[in-house]
Enzyme design. Structure first.
Site, PDB file in Angstrom:
ATOM      1  CG  HIS A 116      -1.834   1.179   1.303  1.00  0.00           C
ATOM      2  ND1 HIS A 116      -3.132   1.057   1.721  1.00  0.00           N
ATOM      3  CD2 HIS A 116      -1.670   2.498   1.017  1.00  0.00           C
ATOM      4  CE1 HIS A 116      -3.727   2.233   1.679  1.00  0.00           C
ATOM      5  NE2 HIS A 116      -2.846   3.130   1.260  1.00  0.00           N
TER       6      HIS A 116
ATOM      7  CG  ASN B 220      -5.456   7.982  -3.547  1.00  0.00           C
ATOM      8  OD1 ASN B 220      -4.402   7.450  -3.924  1.00  0.00           O
ATOM      9  ND2 ASN B 220      -5.527   8.668  -2.425  1.00  0.00           N
TER      10      ASN B 220
ATOM     11  CG  HIS C 107      -4.627   2.424   6.014  1.00  0.00           C
ATOM     12  ND1 HIS C 107      -5.962   2.346   6.293  1.00  0.00           N
ATOM     13  CD2 HIS C 107      -4.538   3.067   4.827  1.00  0.00           C
ATOM     14  CE1 HIS C 107      -6.647   2.917   5.317  1.00  0.00           C
ATOM     15  NE2 HIS C 107      -5.796   3.354   4.413  1.00  0.00           N
TER      16      HIS C 107
ATOM     17  CG  ASP D 257      -1.541   5.007   3.836  1.00  0.00           C
ATOM     18  OD1 ASP D 257      -1.588   5.370   2.649  1.00  0.00           O
ATOM     19  OD2 ASP D 257      -2.339   5.400   4.702  1.00  0.00           O
TER      20      ASP D 257
ATOM     21  CG  HIS E 119      -1.036   6.946  -1.502  1.00  0.00           C
ATOM     22  ND1 HIS E 119      -2.305   6.903  -2.032  1.00  0.00           N
ATOM     23  CD2 HIS E 119      -1.132   6.401  -0.264  1.00  0.00           C
ATOM     24  CE1 HIS E 119      -3.131   6.356  -1.155  1.00  0.00           C
ATOM     25  NE2 HIS E 119      -2.440   6.044  -0.070  1.00  0.00           N
ATOM     26  CG  LEU E 120       4.224   4.993  -6.162  1.00  0.00           C
ATOM     27  CD1 LEU E 120       4.660   3.981  -7.220  1.00  0.00           C
ATOM     28  CD2 LEU E 120       5.377   5.272  -5.204  1.00  0.00           C
ATOM     29  NE  ARG E 121       0.130  11.749  -3.076  1.00  0.00           N
ATOM     30  CZ  ARG E 121      -0.830  11.311  -2.273  1.00  0.00           C
ATOM     31  NH1 ARG E 121      -1.814  10.568  -2.716  1.00  0.00           N
ATOM     32  NH2 ARG E 121      -0.814  11.602  -0.995  1.00  0.00           N
TER      33      ARG E 121
ATOM     34  CE  LYS F 188      -8.012   1.736  -0.571  1.00  0.00           C
ATOM     35  NZ  LYS F 188      -6.782   1.924   0.145  1.00  0.00           N
TER      36      LYS F 188
ATOM     37  CG  HIS G 239      -9.692   4.440   3.509  1.00  0.00           C
ATOM     38  ND1 HIS G 239      -8.504   5.124   3.447  1.00  0.00           N
ATOM     39  CD2 HIS G 239     -10.340   4.935   4.599  1.00  0.00           C
ATOM     40  CE1 HIS G 239      -8.440   5.995   4.446  1.00  0.00           C
ATOM     41  NE2 HIS G 239      -9.549   5.896   5.158  1.00  0.00           N
TER      42      HIS G 239
ATOM     43  CG  HIS H  72      -0.248  15.295   0.902  1.00  0.00           C
ATOM     44  ND1 HIS H  72      -1.178  15.342  -0.103  1.00  0.00           N
ATOM     45  CD2 HIS H  72      -0.634  14.288   1.723  1.00  0.00           C
ATOM     46  CE1 HIS H  72      -2.100  14.402   0.098  1.00  0.00           C
ATOM     47  NE2 HIS H  72      -1.784  13.740   1.201  1.00  0.00           N
TER      48      HIS H  72
HETATM   49  C1  NCD Z   1      -3.697   8.957   1.624  1.00  0.00           C
HETATM   50  C2  NCD Z   1      -3.335   9.931   0.507  1.00  0.00           C
HETATM   51  O1  NCD Z   1      -2.855  11.022   0.811  1.00  0.00           O
HETATM   52  O2  NCD Z   1      -3.511   9.583  -0.663  1.00  0.00           O
HETATM   53  N1  NCD Z   1      -3.751   9.659   2.867  1.00  0.00           N
HETATM   54  C3  NCD Z   1      -3.657   9.158   4.101  1.00  0.00           C
HETATM   55  O3  NCD Z   1      -3.807   9.904   5.060  1.00  0.00           O
HETATM   56  N2  NCD Z   1      -3.372   7.897   4.321  1.00  0.00           N
HETATM   57  C4  NCD Z   1      -4.957   8.249   1.275  1.00  0.00           C
HETATM   58  C5  NCD Z   1      -5.290   7.102   2.190  1.00  0.00           C
HETATM   59  O4  NCD Z   1      -4.733   6.016   2.072  1.00  0.00           O
HETATM   60  O5  NCD Z   1      -6.142   7.304   3.070  1.00  0.00           O
HETATM   61 ZN    ZN Z   2      -3.248   5.092   1.497  1.00  0.00          ZN
END
Ligand code: NCD
Ligand code: ZN
Length: 348
Positions: free
Chosen positions: A14, A42, A174, A247, A16-18, A99, A136, A251
């Site tokens: 899990h 996402n 998570h 996770d 996030h690579l954006r 997901k 989630h 940002h």
């Molecule tokens: C994640 C995100 O920023 O994409 N943020 C987070 O707080 N974990 C999304 C997610 O997995 O809830």
């Molecule tokens: Zn996440």
């Protein structure tokens, strides 16, 4: 005392690579350590078609620091998903899973599911194709306390899904509470990922003088000491139902410190396996790290265990405060703090 540990190369189930510059910056860290990852769908425009998933996979590979790195993409479920496209994506292994983001629970979840019944057709296909549902697990409801959302999701939503689709394999992503851990332990066809930060922080770390510390703010929010201890036990005691999922959710620093648009997400990709190693060492369970980081995940996903390895060496180092590259500046989780283990060479 052990000075080196060899691990089957981990996978991050899990992360996030954006997109764009952020993807270029962060992918190198995840791909340095892991052989595979589940790159969460996402993105700004969520990944709801196999064409978009294919394209995303190729883009990630382009910026990987390791040729063998394999990003796996789940389909982002929506109320009005194109089911034929979804089925083709699953059949051809373009989608590894699906997901479920309940609508408006976290970053980029406004296209998420508003009513569970609207995805029942998709879940039927998922169950038929023997692919996993990743959830989630937070109920989105106005006035529902942030700290009660996981339990409410389990009681009001997850139970319904499991009753309707008993063969469907589910990952409660998570997991953040003792309640969630116990639910996973006592039910079939369900497993959980555990992040480093949910095993290192409690709600006392989330608030400073009643103000939120943005760098410790994520969804689901970190919980109590009792929850933290329970999560550590679940991860560190050779329990096959729990596996690694950071996770890591970057940002830009401006979006973390702005009061108007505080985004949830903690970025840990720079030191992911080293953070877990510290936790396992604190629990006198360093020899159980490999099962959690490299074996339980592929077994649950019905995928082969990796045939490559990494070496962790006992070496103190300080995590840099930030990563900064071109337009990107992101605060590292645990930045400025000391870790005892460091990844050495990658044998591929
Ligand atoms: C994640 C995100 O920023 O994409 N943020 C987070 O707080 N974990 C999304 C997610 O997995 O809830
Ligand atoms: Zn996440």
């Amino acid at each position: 005392m052990q000075n080196n540990i060899n691990l089957i190369q981990p996978d991050d189930w899990h992360v996030h690579l954006r997109e764009g510059d952020m993807l270029k910056s962060v992918t190198q860290f995840t791909s340095r350590i892991n052989r595979r990852c589940i790159a969460m769908p996402n993105t700004k425009i969520p990944i709801t078609s196999f064409e978009k998933a294919k394209e995303y996979k190729e883009t990630i590979k382009k910026y990987s620091s390791n040729k063998n790195f394999e990003p796996l993409i789940p389909c982002y479920l929506t109320d009005d998903l194109d089911l034929e496209n979804f089925r083709i994506g699953l059949k051809n292994n373009i989608f590894i899973a699906a997901k479920l983001y309940p609508s408006n629970v976290t970053t980029n979840s406004k296209s998420g599911v508003t009513n569970l019944k609207s995805i029942y057709n998709a879940l039927e296909i998922l169950e038929d194709e023997n692919k996993l549902l990743l959830v989630h697990g937070e109920k989105s409801k106005k006035d529902l306390d942030l700290f009660d959302r996981e339990k409410a999701f389990i009681d009001d939503e997850l139970n319904n899904i499991r009753n309707k689709f008993p063969q469907l394999k589910i990952v409660l992503e998570h997991v953040s509470t003792e309640y969630g851990v116990n639910y996973i332990q006592t039910n079939n066809n369900i497993a959980g990922t555990i992040t480093p930060h949910h095993m290192m922080l409690t709600k006392d770390d989330l608030y400073i003088n009643n103000n939120i510390n943005p760098h410790h703010f994520c969804m689901p929010v970190v919980k109590t000491e009792k929850d933290l201890i329970c999560l550590r036990k679940a991860a560190c005691n050779n329990n096959s139902k729990f596996f690694l999922g950071t996770d890591s959710a970057p940002h830009h620093i401006d979006q973390k410190i702005s009061k108007e648009s505080l985004k949830p997400g903690i970025f840990s990709a720079v030191s992911s396996i080293e953070l877990y190693a510290n936790i396992f060492e604190e629990e006198s369970a360093i020899n159980n790290l490999e099962i959690f980081s490299s074996i339980n995940g592929p077994k649950f996903y019905n995928l082969p265990v990796n045939d490559t390895s990494i070496t962790l060496s006992k070496e103190e180092w300080i995590i840099p405060e930030f990563i900064a590259q071109n337009t990107i500046k992101v605060k590292n989780f645990f930045g400025g703090k000391k870790l005892n283990w460091k990844v050495q060479d990658l044998k591929v």
